[in-house]
Design an enzyme around this catalytic site. Sequence first.
Site, PDB file in Angstrom:
ATOM      1  N   GLU A   1      -7.476  -6.718   1.266  1.00  0.00           N
ATOM      2  CA  GLU A   1      -7.455  -5.622   2.252  1.00  0.00           C
ATOM      3  C   GLU A   1      -6.426  -4.610   1.802  1.00  0.00           C
ATOM      4  OE1 GLU A   1      -5.543  -3.912   6.072  1.00  0.00           O
ATOM      5  OE2 GLU A   1      -4.697  -4.797   4.280  1.00  0.00           O
TER       6      GLU A   1
ATOM      7  N   CYS B   1       0.791  -1.218   0.000  1.00  0.00           N
ATOM      8  CA  CYS B   1       0.000   0.000   0.000  1.00  0.00           C
ATOM      9  C   CYS B   1       0.827   1.274   0.000  1.00  0.00           C
ATOM     10  CB  CYS B   1      -0.887  -0.018   1.232  1.00  0.00           C
ATOM     11  SG  CYS B   1       0.046  -0.315   2.736  1.00  0.00           S
TER      12      CYS B   1
ATOM     13  N   ARG C   1      -8.001   1.846  13.306  1.00  0.00           N
ATOM     14  CA  ARG C   1      -7.316   1.495  12.054  1.00  0.00           C
ATOM     15  C   ARG C   1      -8.371   1.302  10.972  1.00  0.00           C
ATOM     16  NH1 ARG C   1      -2.206  -0.972  11.586  1.00  0.00           N
ATOM     17  NH2 ARG C   1      -1.822  -2.023   9.626  1.00  0.00           N
TER      18      ARG C   1
ATOM     19  N   ARG D   1      -9.458   0.516   7.245  1.00  0.00           N
ATOM     20  CA  ARG D   1      -8.924  -0.162   6.065  1.00  0.00           C
ATOM     21  C   ARG D   1     -10.051  -0.497   5.100  1.00  0.00           C
ATOM     22  NH1 ARG D   1      -4.920   1.731   7.653  1.00  0.00           N
ATOM     23  NH2 ARG D   1      -2.898   0.780   8.030  1.00  0.00           N
TER      24      ARG D   1
HETATM   25  C1  SAM Z   1       0.140  -5.041   3.562  1.00  0.00           C
HETATM   26  S1  SAM Z   1       1.435  -6.199   3.651  1.00  0.00           S
HETATM   27  C2  SAM Z   1       0.573  -7.709   3.905  1.00  0.00           C
HETATM   28  C3  SAM Z   1       0.242  -8.038   5.337  1.00  0.00           C
HETATM   29  C4  SAM Z   1      -0.273  -9.417   5.589  1.00  0.00           C
HETATM   30  N1  SAM Z   1      -1.460  -9.719   4.851  1.00  0.00           N
HETATM   31  C5  SAM Z   1      -0.560  -9.636   7.078  1.00  0.00           C
HETATM   32  O1  SAM Z   1      -1.709  -9.578   7.470  1.00  0.00           O
HETATM   33  O2  SAM Z   1       0.392  -9.833   7.848  1.00  0.00           O
HETATM   34  C6  SAM Z   1       1.965  -6.347   1.979  1.00  0.00           C
HETATM   35  C7  SAM Z   1       3.044  -7.402   1.777  1.00  0.00           C
HETATM   36  O3  SAM Z   1       3.346  -7.526   0.382  1.00  0.00           O
HETATM   37  C8  SAM Z   1       4.689  -7.972   0.293  1.00  0.00           C
HETATM   38  N2  SAM Z   1       5.171  -7.786  -1.094  1.00  0.00           N
HETATM   39  C9  SAM Z   1       5.532  -6.628  -1.702  1.00  0.00           C
HETATM   40  N3  SAM Z   1       5.897  -6.853  -2.972  1.00  0.00           N
HETATM   41  C10 SAM Z   1       5.784  -8.195  -3.176  1.00  0.00           C
HETATM   42  C11 SAM Z   1       6.030  -9.046  -4.295  1.00  0.00           C
HETATM   43  N4  SAM Z   1       6.458  -8.551  -5.452  1.00  0.00           N
HETATM   44  N5  SAM Z   1       5.829 -10.367  -4.157  1.00  0.00           N
HETATM   45  C12 SAM Z   1       5.384 -10.884  -2.968  1.00  0.00           C
HETATM   46  N6  SAM Z   1       5.132 -10.120  -1.880  1.00  0.00           N
HETATM   47  C13 SAM Z   1       5.324  -8.800  -1.980  1.00  0.00           C
HETATM   48  C14 SAM Z   1       5.400  -7.123   1.342  1.00  0.00           C
HETATM   49  O4  SAM Z   1       6.631  -7.705   1.730  1.00  0.00           O
HETATM   50  C15 SAM Z   1       4.354  -7.074   2.462  1.00  0.00           C
HETATM   51  O5  SAM Z   1       4.606  -8.048   3.459  1.00  0.00           O
END
Ligand code: SAM
Length: 314
Positions: free
Chosen positions: A108, A71, A152, A154
Amino acid sequence: MPNAVSLFSGCGGSDAGLLAAGFNVLMANDILPYAQDVYVANHPETEYVLGDIRKIEHFPDAELLVGCYPCQGFSQGGVRDPSRKINTLYLEFARALKQIKPKAFIVENVSGMVRANFRHLLEDQFKVFSEVGYNVKAGVLNAADYGVPQERKRIFIVGLRNDLGLEYEFPLPTHGKGRSEPTATIGAALEGMPEWPEGEFYDLDFHWYYLSRNRWRGWCEPSKTIVANPRHMPLHPMSPRLVKIEHNVWRFASEGRARRFSYREAARLQGFKRDMVFPDSSSGSLNNRYTVVGNAVPPPLFEAVARALPEIWD
Ligand SMILES: C[S@@+](CC[C@H](N)C(=O)[O-])C[C@H]1O[C@@H](n2cnc3c(N)ncnc32)[C@H](O)[C@@H]1O
């Protein structure tokens, strides 16, 4: 138990909510090594694929697909540039959706996505998911309304496969004034935790930007939003209150020790279980611990959204 596939899974906030709602998480994926370490330490039964989602060719079959793509592009804390490449990772989610064709999906993201300059991206997500064959709905929910001790907000995007002929209804708030349960508080969430957990909180100065707004909440209130960047982590209630001096300038009301929430406290305020494990692996720096916790979806909030899915699993 219906099977779910989780993408952009981080340390498992959304997935802890799914497990609590009675789903089995077959596969999870993230690019961040410490997110994997924490996830696997807490949920060893899920197959965790570490790496860039763009490199994953095949996804397992499942009834539910969930994903919280990054995000940075939309959030208050990030650079608000609608053209950033990271903002198009939803197309990877759509690719998995097309391949798996689950009965339902849940996404989300930060509520900033509804802002005017990002509206076209939100509209495109609706368009892309609808074209794959889903009846798509979006709603902005506040975690505090669902028993999380934190304000929070979202956005959730939920889709039900068209052939089911059903419409998703977001869960009604359960906590707060006039509802069945009282608002969850910082005091109850942090009960029994040490007052000064040396080494577990970010202890650099409170710079001018930090003091440009109120970062303090009391024991009997829910916390301000837990963020991924420790510099901006809210104050622990043992710290003196902040008072407003002028526009964008706040000061401590009295002398005394002040500190930000530790990463373990932040995890409790996100609604993670008390026994959550943070392994001491090589990628487990203090910053990374805060990052995975702050990035997470509060498990009780995700659980409420998942439980509100209709009974379509037989
Ligand atoms: C908003 S967080 C997700 C949080 C998770 N759903 C949780 O509840 O703990 C977004 C995630 O996307 C991952 N991310 C970013 N670019 C990515 C990619 N190209 N491939 C896989 N994961 C990626 C980041 O490392 C991050 O952990």
